[in-house]
Motif scaffolding. Structure first.
Motif, mmCIF file in Angstrom:
data_model
loop_
_atom_site.group_PDB
_atom_site.id
_atom_site.type_symbol
_atom_site.label_atom_id
_atom_site.label_comp_id
_atom_site.label_asym_id
_atom_site.label_seq_id
_atom_site.Cartn_x
_atom_site.Cartn_y
_atom_site.Cartn_z
ATOM 1 N N ASN A 75 74.181 4.370 34.070
ATOM 2 C CA ASN A 75 72.854 4.940 33.862
ATOM 3 C C ASN A 75 72.337 5.720 35.065
ATOM 4 O OD1 ASN A 75 72.663 3.963 31.287
ATOM 5 N ND2 ASN A 75 71.452 2.169 31.825
ATOM 6 N N ASP A 76 72.779 5.318 36.266
ATOM 7 C CA ASP A 76 72.262 5.978 37.463
ATOM 8 C C ASP A 76 73.134 7.152 37.921
ATOM 9 O OD1 ASP A 76 74.450 4.605 38.351
ATOM 10 O OD2 ASP A 76 73.418 3.529 39.978
ATOM 11 N N GLU A 78 73.751 10.588 38.465
ATOM 12 C CA GLU A 78 72.834 11.734 38.546
ATOM 13 C C GLU A 78 73.357 12.958 37.802
ATOM 14 O OE1 GLU A 78 71.348 14.373 42.231
ATOM 15 O OE2 GLU A 78 70.812 12.243 42.382
ATOM 16 N N ARG A 130 64.668 8.399 32.328
ATOM 17 C CA ARG A 130 65.953 8.662 32.995
ATOM 18 C C ARG A 130 65.789 8.694 34.513
ATOM 19 N NH1 ARG A 130 69.720 7.982 33.011
ATOM 20 N NH2 ARG A 130 71.246 9.648 32.753
ATOM 21 N N ASP A 133 66.069 5.352 35.890
ATOM 22 C CA ASP A 133 67.451 4.898 36.040
ATOM 23 C C ASP A 133 68.049 5.350 37.373
ATOM 24 O OD1 ASP A 133 67.434 3.763 33.487
ATOM 25 O OD2 ASP A 133 68.142 5.602 32.533
ATOM 26 N N ILE A 134 67.616 6.531 37.830
ATOM 27 C CA ILE A 134 68.199 7.145 39.025
ATOM 28 C C ILE A 134 67.484 6.718 40.306
ATOM 29 C CG2 ILE A 134 68.561 9.376 40.198
ATOM 30 C CD1 ILE A 134 68.854 10.588 37.350
ATOM 31 N N TYR A 135 66.168 6.594 40.238
ATOM 32 C CA TYR A 135 65.361 6.260 41.412
ATOM 33 C C TYR A 135 65.423 4.759 41.711
ATOM 34 C CZ TYR A 135 62.988 10.850 41.622
ATOM 35 O OH TYR A 135 62.703 12.174 41.778
#
Length: 298
Positions: A75-76, A78, A130, A133-135
């Motif tokens: 999910n992470d 980028e 989303r 998920d990344i931060y």
């Protein structure tokens, strides 16, 4: 999708691009599609419904491509997010939807404007989720701010690029550049604790994605059983996909990661077949159930 219905949609789509939505009449669509008025009204009650069908078809295509890009990835990741975000923009360009959107913006039709507003709302919510998920987890309350800034930067870069160049630039390249800029701001924002849009901002409106899960499950199971009967035992692989989804949906704790994988295979197996539209309709309901299960895990 029914061949005649697609014929109408394709004709209407072309006219909305060439003449604009407001200036296109139902008679124009009839002439372009070479059909009688009665045929049009077999599928649509109005020109608005025809436009909504076009937009819904594109949305389903976007959702499917985004799911395929995420399959088997973290999910992470980028790059997956960048590619997923580009899908919507590239699809809008491919189908010339920006021309259609601009035409609708000048319309006085309340229903259409409400639909367009909700679509924009959903896309921002998707980007916000989303980014979560990344931060890092500490950045969750700022992700809506960053989603708004990211979209704004991307669109304005695209606009300015077109003013000074006749060559195309990759959408992914612009998104990657804009994402790097907004990410650079997150640590300062966490320290200052300054938020412009509260997390609840986009959920204050009625969420059209809210579903009655038990009822949706019941309907989906019924439709899957009906589809299995129609497909029969001659198409073993397709029947196996249907039975797998049925089994998981009826389990006490459906394994969403397996459902996600098999749904993509199911959609591909029936693509361009007699049951294509029926399968996409079922798939859409199952994805809604998966989203509900995943949201309730957190």
């Amino acid at each position: 999708m029914n061949k005649k219905k697609k014929q109408i949609i394709d004709a209407a789509h072309q006219l909305f691009i060439e003449k604009g939505f407001a200036l296109t009449s139902i008679q124009d669509i009839l002439n372009k599609a070479h059909i009688a008025k009665g045929t049009f009204y077999n599928y649509f009650n109005s020109k608005n419904e025809c436009l909504l069908a076009i937009l819904e078809f594109v949305k389903e295509e976007v959702d499917q491509k985004r799911r395929e890009l995420a399959q088997g990835k973290e999910n992470d990741d980028e790059q997956v997010f960048v590619d997923q975000m580009a899908v919507r923009m590239n699809m809008n360009r491919q189908h010339h939807l920006l021309v259609v959107f601009e035409s609708v913006s000048f319309s006085d039709d309340i229903e259409l404007k409400a639909f367009m507003k909700e679509q924009h709302n959903k896309e921002l919510r998707w980007i916000t989720k989303r980014l979560e998920d990344i931060y890092p987890p500490t950045a969750k309350r700022y992700t809506l701010d960053h989603a708004v800034m990211l979209v704004g930067i991307v669109h304005h870069i695209m606009h300015v690029w077109k003013l000074g160049s006749t060559t195309e630039i990759e959408t992914e390249k612009i998104i990657q550049y804009a994402l790097a800029r907004v990410k650079a701001m997150i640590n300062e924002q966490i320290q200052s604790k300054e938020v412009f849009f509260p997390e609840s901002w986009l959920t204050q409106a009625i969420d059209c994605d809210t579903i009655d899960v038990s009822e949706t499950k019941r309907k989906t199971v019924e439709q899957l059983k009906s589809l299995a009967e129609k497909v029969g035992h001659e198409e073993t692989k397709k029947t196996d996909y249907i039975q797998f989804v049925l089994t998981e949906l009826q389990a006490d704790e459906p394994r969403t990661f397996l459902l996600e994988s098999i749904l993509i295979s199911l959609e591909h197996a029936f693509k361009h077949s007699t049951y294509d539209y029926e399968v996409r309709s079922i798939s859409k309901m199952v994805w809604g159930i998966i989203d509900h299960i995943e949201e309730n895990k957190h």
